[in-house]
Scaffold this active site. Sequence first.
Site, mmCIF file in Angstrom:
data_model
loop_
_atom_site.group_PDB
_atom_site.id
_atom_site.type_symbol
_atom_site.label_atom_id
_atom_site.label_comp_id
_atom_site.label_asym_id
_atom_site.label_seq_id
_atom_site.Cartn_x
_atom_site.Cartn_y
_atom_site.Cartn_z
ATOM 1 N N LEU A 14 35.613 33.969 38.192
ATOM 2 C CA LEU A 14 35.954 34.799 39.357
ATOM 3 C C LEU A 14 35.369 36.203 39.199
ATOM 4 O O LEU A 14 36.071 37.177 38.962
ATOM 5 C CB LEU A 14 37.479 34.868 39.532
ATOM 6 C CG LEU A 14 38.170 33.579 39.926
ATOM 7 C CD1 LEU A 14 39.664 33.800 40.109
ATOM 8 C CD2 LEU A 14 37.575 32.991 41.195
ATOM 9 N N HIS A 15 34.043 36.305 39.328
ATOM 10 C CA HIS A 15 33.396 37.615 39.333
ATOM 11 C C HIS A 15 33.475 38.175 40.756
ATOM 12 O O HIS A 15 34.183 37.631 41.601
ATOM 13 C CB HIS A 15 31.963 37.520 38.799
ATOM 14 C CG HIS A 15 31.054 36.673 39.632
ATOM 15 N ND1 HIS A 15 30.340 37.161 40.693
ATOM 16 C CD2 HIS A 15 30.766 35.348 39.566
ATOM 17 C CE1 HIS A 15 29.641 36.185 41.251
ATOM 18 N NE2 HIS A 15 29.885 35.065 40.576
ATOM 19 N N LEU A 16 32.786 39.245 41.047
ATOM 20 C CA LEU A 16 32.979 39.987 42.290
ATOM 21 C C LEU A 16 32.813 39.168 43.572
ATOM 22 O O LEU A 16 33.678 39.206 44.442
ATOM 23 C CB LEU A 16 32.045 41.207 42.324
ATOM 24 C CG LEU A 16 32.279 42.180 43.482
ATOM 25 C CD1 LEU A 16 33.719 42.670 43.507
ATOM 26 C CD2 LEU A 16 31.321 43.345 43.398
ATOM 27 N N GLU A 87 29.818 29.367 45.836
ATOM 28 C CA GLU A 87 28.759 29.232 44.831
ATOM 29 C C GLU A 87 28.379 27.792 44.640
ATOM 30 O O GLU A 87 29.115 26.885 44.834
ATOM 31 C CB GLU A 87 29.221 29.824 43.498
ATOM 32 C CG GLU A 87 29.353 31.316 43.594
ATOM 33 C CD GLU A 87 29.532 31.973 42.247
ATOM 34 O OE1 GLU A 87 29.946 31.312 41.268
ATOM 35 O OE2 GLU A 87 29.237 33.151 42.164
#
Length: 87
Positions: A14-16, A87
């Site tokens: 869970l990146h930006l 993604e």
Amino acid sequence: MVSQKITITNPTGLHLRPAGILCNKAMEFKSMVTFQFNDYHANAKSVLSVLGACVKSGDEIEISCDGEDEEVALKEVVLAISSGLGE
């Protein structure tokens, strides 16, 4: 209140970008949407709170929804996460 455990499948966790998608999805509902990862409790409607959890690929989180549209909120948030959050 309803809750469900789910494993994060995106390769980078869970990146930006996925955190923003998760927050946008959570904000569509009136219910409080939170998740727990280890001992960290995050407000899924706050990007900083989601990023602060430092969730990586393969980690299991527990999504909790509490409010008038909790059932739909849980279903939609879990669906968004299971589909990879863009993604």
